[in-house]
Design a protein around this motif. Structure first.
Motif, mmCIF file in Angstrom:
data_model
loop_
_atom_site.group_PDB
_atom_site.id
_atom_site.type_symbol
_atom_site.label_atom_id
_atom_site.label_comp_id
_atom_site.label_asym_id
_atom_site.label_seq_id
_atom_site.Cartn_x
_atom_site.Cartn_y
_atom_site.Cartn_z
ATOM 1 N N LYS A 151 0.889 -1.371 0.090
ATOM 2 C CA LYS A 151 -0.097 0.076 0.034
ATOM 3 C C LYS A 151 0.840 1.353 0.002
ATOM 4 O O LYS A 151 0.452 2.333 -0.677
ATOM 5 N N ALA A 152 2.175 1.248 0.705
ATOM 6 C CA ALA A 152 2.877 2.325 0.772
ATOM 7 C C ALA A 152 3.477 2.827 -0.512
ATOM 8 O O ALA A 152 4.179 3.887 -0.659
ATOM 9 N N LYS A 153 3.515 1.912 -1.529
ATOM 10 C CA LYS A 153 4.166 2.539 -2.930
ATOM 11 C C LYS A 153 3.180 3.377 -3.491
ATOM 12 O O LYS A 153 3.570 4.207 -4.295
ATOM 13 N N THR A 154 1.846 3.583 -3.154
ATOM 14 C CA THR A 154 1.247 4.594 -3.533
ATOM 15 C C THR A 154 0.736 5.808 -2.436
ATOM 16 O O THR A 154 0.546 6.956 -2.727
ATOM 17 N N GLU A 155 0.916 5.145 -1.090
ATOM 18 C CA GLU A 155 0.583 6.091 0.101
ATOM 19 C C GLU A 155 1.836 6.005 0.961
ATOM 20 O O GLU A 155 1.495 4.762 1.779
ATOM 21 N N PRO A 156 2.949 6.562 0.738
ATOM 22 C CA PRO A 156 4.132 6.353 1.595
ATOM 23 C C PRO A 156 3.836 6.412 3.082
ATOM 24 O O PRO A 156 4.783 5.637 3.932
ATOM 25 N N SER A 157 2.792 6.860 3.797
ATOM 26 C CA SER A 157 2.557 6.863 5.080
ATOM 27 C C SER A 157 2.151 5.640 5.719
ATOM 28 O O SER A 157 2.761 5.342 6.893
ATOM 29 N N TYR A 158 2.108 4.634 4.924
ATOM 30 C CA TYR A 158 1.933 3.149 5.132
ATOM 31 C C TYR A 158 3.303 2.571 5.659
ATOM 32 O O TYR A 158 3.250 1.486 6.356
ATOM 33 N N PHE A 159 4.199 3.153 5.320
ATOM 34 C CA PHE A 159 5.755 2.460 5.494
ATOM 35 C C PHE A 159 5.774 2.319 7.152
ATOM 36 O O PHE A 159 6.230 1.660 7.763
ATOM 37 N N GLU A 160 5.356 3.522 7.833
ATOM 38 C CA GLU A 160 5.246 3.766 9.162
ATOM 39 C C GLU A 160 4.458 2.577 9.775
ATOM 40 O O GLU A 160 4.938 1.780 10.735
ATOM 41 N N LYS A 161 3.354 2.148 9.354
ATOM 42 C CA LYS A 161 2.402 1.129 9.882
ATOM 43 C C LYS A 161 3.153 -0.167 9.419
ATOM 44 O O LYS A 161 3.265 -1.186 10.457
ATOM 45 N N ALA A 162 4.013 -0.459 8.397
ATOM 46 C CA ALA A 162 4.547 -1.394 8.096
ATOM 47 C C ALA A 162 5.535 -1.811 9.154
ATOM 48 O O ALA A 162 5.733 -2.975 9.673
ATOM 49 N N ASN A 163 6.449 -0.905 9.328
ATOM 50 C CA ASN A 163 7.531 -1.019 10.295
ATOM 51 C C ASN A 163 6.832 -1.435 11.573
ATOM 52 O O ASN A 163 7.542 -2.118 12.281
ATOM 53 N N GLN A 164 5.693 -0.732 11.922
ATOM 54 C CA GLN A 164 5.168 -0.986 13.373
ATOM 55 C C GLN A 164 4.879 -2.499 13.576
ATOM 56 O O GLN A 164 5.181 -3.192 14.253
ATOM 57 N N LYS A 165 4.115 -3.048 12.315
ATOM 58 C CA LYS A 165 3.759 -4.398 12.606
ATOM 59 C C LYS A 165 4.902 -5.514 12.413
ATOM 60 O O LYS A 165 4.898 -6.460 13.151
ATOM 61 N N PHE A 166 5.806 -5.126 11.700
ATOM 62 C CA PHE A 166 7.040 -5.977 11.786
ATOM 63 C C PHE A 166 7.667 -5.946 12.783
ATOM 64 O O PHE A 166 8.079 -7.056 13.588
ATOM 65 N N GLU A 167 7.866 -4.766 13.421
ATOM 66 C CA GLU A 167 8.360 -4.657 14.932
ATOM 67 C C GLU A 167 7.633 -5.660 16.064
ATOM 68 O O GLU A 167 8.301 -6.187 16.798
ATOM 69 N N GLU A 168 6.248 -5.238 15.784
ATOM 70 C CA GLU A 168 5.460 -6.063 16.924
ATOM 71 C C GLU A 168 5.687 -7.858 16.738
ATOM 72 O O GLU A 168 5.709 -8.399 17.703
ATOM 73 N N SER A 169 5.587 -8.012 15.372
ATOM 74 C CA SER A 169 5.885 -9.536 15.012
ATOM 75 C C SER A 169 7.346 -10.084 15.785
ATOM 76 O O SER A 169 7.126 -10.946 16.174
ATOM 77 N N ILE A 170 8.331 -9.208 15.447
ATOM 78 C CA ILE A 170 9.616 -9.633 15.972
ATOM 79 C C ILE A 170 9.846 -9.655 17.586
ATOM 80 O O ILE A 170 10.240 -10.589 18.028
ATOM 81 N N GLN A 171 9.046 -8.800 18.208
ATOM 82 C CA GLN A 171 8.747 -8.735 19.772
ATOM 83 C C GLN A 171 8.174 -9.955 20.219
ATOM 84 O O GLN A 171 8.441 -10.490 21.370
ATOM 85 N N LEU A 172 7.221 -10.301 19.607
ATOM 86 C CA LEU A 172 6.461 -11.566 20.027
ATOM 87 C C LEU A 172 7.471 -12.968 19.896
ATOM 88 O O LEU A 172 7.285 -13.656 20.649
ATOM 89 N N ASP A 173 8.271 -12.978 18.775
ATOM 90 C CA ASP A 173 8.748 -14.108 18.588
ATOM 91 C C ASP A 173 9.915 -13.654 17.623
ATOM 92 O O ASP A 173 10.061 -13.799 16.331
#
Length: 227
Positions: free
Chosen positions: A151-173
């Motif tokens: 989604k961020a390829k057309t709306e760059p603000s979604y990169f922040e959301k992407a980073n947050q979800k990857f970080e949450e995933s890594i924090q879990l495992d």
């Protein structure tokens, strides 16, 4: 196993009529949630739904357990590349238990293959809100991070959301290599090459699937890896 297979075949045939109904030339069972609530469910199909739910619940002990079985069948088709059959099983899983996070995750996986990113994100967000399994949540968050990256390829603000979800995933495992692998690709799209390299290295250390040579060459050209 034979008993389960027989139950699946018998109950799936109860909803065969569903495939005969269409919306814009598309089988209604190839649309998430059979197109509901936008698409009206005729009375004949409502009765077929009720019969299916009753028999599946009896066959597997509860609607909740039956929903998991149909989702697993959807996964089998999904992993073999049969996206139409996967969607049909995910729909049946959803019909059995709309509070199960799994069919929404399945819907999103099929929609991503169809490049319907906004719809996929909507279903992934629903799955995230419903997920009750911390083990599965790790992969679900990685998928959501990936969808946000597209989604961020057309709306760059979604990169922040992407980073947050990857970080949450890594924090879990922190041992789930695929989160690191997906994040590396996302960070490359963000031109954050140093962190992309960091995640490449961590993913490889965790035994990740190999990165594509084209990706590694592009990353090397953008920011040569330090010895």
């Amino acid at each position: 196993m034979i008993k389960i297979a027989n139950i699946l075949v018998t109950l799936t045939m109860l909803l065969f009529v569903v495939g005969c109904m269409s919306s814009g030339g598309t089988r209604i069972d190839n649309i998430p949630m059979y197109g509901q609530p936008e698409v009206h469910r005729p009375e004949v199909l409502q009765q077929a739904d009720a019969d299916f739910i009753a028999k599946a619940s009896a066959g597997f002990g509860s609607r909740e357990e039956a929903s998991k079985v149909w989702w697993s069948q959807g996964e089998r088709f999904m992993n073999s590349g049969n996206f139409d059959y996967a969607m049909r099983r995910y729909n049946q899983s959803w019909l059995l238990n709309p509070e199960n996070y799994q069919p929404y995750w399945g819907f999103a996986r099929v929609l991503m293959e169809q490049n319907k990113i906004d719809e996929a994100i909507s279903h992934l967000e629903t799955a995230e809100a419903l997920v009750d399994d911390e083990y599965q949540k790790v992969a679900l968050l990685a998928d959501l991070g990936t969808a946000y990256t597209y989604k961020a390829k057309t709306e760059p603000s979604y990169f922040e959301k992407a980073n947050q979800k990857f970080e949450e995933s890594i924090q879990l495992d922190g041992s789930y290599a695929e989160s690191r692998r997906r994040w590396a690709y996302s960070l490359f799209e963000q031109k954050d090459y140093s962190r992309a390299w960091e995640n490449v290295e961590k993913a490889n250390a965790l035994g990740s699937k190999p990165f594509s040579p084209a990706f590694l060459s592009a990353l090397e050209a953008a920011a040569p890896k330090r010895p």
